[in-house]
Write an enzyme that holds these catalytic residues in place. Structure first.
Site, PDB file in Angstrom:
ATOM      1  N   CYS A  70       0.834  -1.201   0.000  1.00 29.60           N
ATOM      2  CA  CYS A  70       0.000   0.000   0.000  1.00 29.60           C
ATOM      3  C   CYS A  70       0.869   1.251   0.000  1.00 29.60           C
ATOM      4  O   CYS A  70       1.799   1.381   0.785  1.00 29.60           O
ATOM      5  CB  CYS A  70      -0.937  -0.049   1.212  1.00 29.60           C
ATOM      6  SG  CYS A  70      -1.159   1.486   2.102  1.00 29.60           S
ATOM      7  N   GLU A  71       0.578   2.159  -0.932  1.00 29.82           N
ATOM      8  CA  GLU A  71       1.441   3.332  -1.066  1.00 29.82           C
ATOM      9  C   GLU A  71       1.197   4.376   0.019  1.00 29.82           C
ATOM     10  O   GLU A  71       1.971   5.297   0.173  1.00 29.82           O
ATOM     11  CB  GLU A  71       1.293   3.943  -2.462  1.00 29.82           C
ATOM     12  CG  GLU A  71      -0.032   4.635  -2.741  1.00 29.82           C
ATOM     13  CD  GLU A  71      -0.067   5.209  -4.155  1.00 29.82           C
ATOM     14  OE1 GLU A  71       0.749   4.798  -5.002  1.00 29.82           O
ATOM     15  OE2 GLU A  71      -0.931   6.070  -4.411  1.00 29.82           O
ATOM     16  N   HIS A  72       0.122   4.226   0.763  1.00 28.24           N
ATOM     17  CA  HIS A  72      -0.148   5.204   1.818  1.00 28.24           C
ATOM     18  C   HIS A  72       0.613   4.897   3.100  1.00 28.24           C
ATOM     19  O   HIS A  72       0.955   5.803   3.845  1.00 28.24           O
ATOM     20  CB  HIS A  72      -1.649   5.255   2.119  1.00 28.24           C
ATOM     21  CG  HIS A  72      -2.461   5.725   0.957  1.00 28.24           C
ATOM     22  ND1 HIS A  72      -3.727   5.257   0.669  1.00 28.24           N
ATOM     23  CD2 HIS A  72      -2.164   6.613  -0.015  1.00 28.24           C
ATOM     24  CE1 HIS A  72      -4.167   5.840  -0.434  1.00 28.24           C
ATOM     25  NE2 HIS A  72      -3.248   6.661  -0.856  1.00 28.24           N
ATOM     26  N   HIS A  73       0.843   3.607   3.358  1.00 30.96           N
ATOM     27  CA  HIS A  73       1.507   3.217   4.613  1.00 30.96           C
ATOM     28  C   HIS A  73       2.741   2.351   4.405  1.00 30.96           C
ATOM     29  O   HIS A  73       3.389   1.987   5.375  1.00 30.96           O
ATOM     30  CB  HIS A  73       0.517   2.457   5.508  1.00 30.96           C
ATOM     31  CG  HIS A  73      -0.711   3.235   5.843  1.00 30.96           C
ATOM     32  ND1 HIS A  73      -1.858   3.187   5.074  1.00 30.96           N
ATOM     33  CD2 HIS A  73      -0.970   4.093   6.860  1.00 30.96           C
ATOM     34  CE1 HIS A  73      -2.771   3.986   5.598  1.00 30.96           C
ATOM     35  NE2 HIS A  73      -2.268   4.544   6.678  1.00 30.96           N
ATOM     36  N   GLN A  90      -5.447  -0.534  -4.052  1.00 33.14           N
ATOM     37  CA  GLN A  90      -6.141  -1.693  -4.620  1.00 33.14           C
ATOM     38  C   GLN A  90      -7.011  -1.311  -5.824  1.00 33.14           C
ATOM     39  O   GLN A  90      -7.102  -2.042  -6.805  1.00 33.14           O
ATOM     40  CB  GLN A  90      -6.993  -2.350  -3.530  1.00 33.14           C
ATOM     41  CG  GLN A  90      -7.598  -3.677  -3.969  1.00 33.14           C
ATOM     42  CD  GLN A  90      -8.443  -4.317  -2.884  1.00 33.14           C
ATOM     43  OE1 GLN A  90      -8.142  -4.181  -1.703  1.00 33.14           O
ATOM     44  NE2 GLN A  90      -9.502  -4.994  -3.260  1.00 33.14           N
ATOM     45  N   HIS A  92      -5.898  -5.513   4.134  1.00 30.88           N
ATOM     46  CA  HIS A  92      -4.879  -4.469   4.202  1.00 30.88           C
ATOM     47  C   HIS A  92      -4.297  -4.429   5.617  1.00 30.88           C
ATOM     48  O   HIS A  92      -5.029  -4.153   6.570  1.00 30.88           O
ATOM     49  CB  HIS A  92      -5.491  -3.104   3.870  1.00 30.88           C
ATOM     50  CG  HIS A  92      -5.887  -2.988   2.427  1.00 30.88           C
ATOM     51  ND1 HIS A  92      -5.293  -2.099   1.567  1.00 30.88           N
ATOM     52  CD2 HIS A  92      -6.805  -3.670   1.692  1.00 30.88           C
ATOM     53  CE1 HIS A  92      -5.832  -2.226   0.364  1.00 30.88           C
ATOM     54  NE2 HIS A  92      -6.756  -3.164   0.414  1.00 30.88           N
ATOM     55  N   CYS A  99      -2.517  -2.274   6.927  1.00 29.17           N
ATOM     56  CA  CYS A  99      -2.614  -0.937   7.521  1.00 29.17           C
ATOM     57  C   CYS A  99      -3.987  -0.735   8.173  1.00 29.17           C
ATOM     58  O   CYS A  99      -4.183   0.192   8.957  1.00 29.17           O
ATOM     59  CB  CYS A  99      -2.342   0.155   6.488  1.00 29.17           C
ATOM     60  SG  CYS A  99      -3.444   0.111   5.069  1.00 29.17           S
TER      61      CYS A  99
HETATM   62 ZN    ZN Z   1      -2.585   1.662   3.732  1.00 29.63          ZN
END
Ligand code: ZN
Length: 184
Positions: free
Chosen positions: A76-79, A117, A145, A147
């Site tokens: 995941c690119e956010h976390h 995703q 996920h 995260c």
């Molecule tokens: Zn994430």
């Protein structure tokens, strides 16, 4: 290409930032290990899905082809945390089909990147549409996920489902329903 030196430097800083001693025995090799790991996890950035999908062969009938339960692991690119699960793909050929293993390869190419995703699902569908030119394609991804399940809302086992439909699957609700029933 990932820059291993930069990643190693960053991981050393990260360890310092969380109050660790980056030079203690257990951590000494960690920056190098993490750098090599990212190189592997993000190998899809360099890969071209079209290369896998361009080897097609002629088909006599144009019945729906389904490949379900393709396992994938992505980041995941956010976390920068893993998300993983299954992808199901169906397409309606227009005279051309592709080896089933190539669909799994295509999933791999787009999973091995920093991702969300929703985008991964769309990229898989578009790559199949562009290379194979079927009458329609539908891709469904269901994933956990880390995260979300390891921190924050902490709902272990909760699944995120995303769908991308193109061509006939976009127009024909019945066809879409048939796919959803078959992959359930
Ligand atoms: Zn994430």
């Amino acid at each position: 290409m990932v820059n291993r030196e930069k990643i190693e430097e960053a991981i050393r800083l990260l360890l310092e930032g969380i109050g660790e001693d980056a030079d203690r025995e257990g951590l000494r090799e960690t920056p190098g290990r993490v750098a090599r790991m990212y190189e592997e996890l993000l190998a899809g950035m360099e890969a071209d899905a079209g290369a896998h999908l361009s080897k097609t062969f002629g088909a006599d009938n144009n019945e729906m082809v389904i490949e379900k339960d393709i396992t994938f692991y992505s980041t995941c690119e956010h976390h920068l945390m893993p998300f993983f699960g299954k992808v199901h793909i169906a397409y309606i050929p227009d005279g051309q089909v592709v080896g089933l293993s190539k669909l799994a390869r295509t999933v791999e190419v787009f999973a091995a990147r920093l991702q969300i995703q929703e985008r991964m699902t769309v990229q898989i569908a578009d790559a199949i549409m562009d290379s194979l030119k079927p009458k329609g394609v539908i891709v469904m991804a269901q994933a956990e996920h880390m995260c979300m399940t390891m921190r924050g809302v902490k709902k272990p086992g909760s699944q995120t489902v995303t769908i991308a439909a193109r061509g006939e699957f976009e127009r024909d609700e019945k066809l879409k329903d048939r796919f959803l029933m078959l992959v359930k």
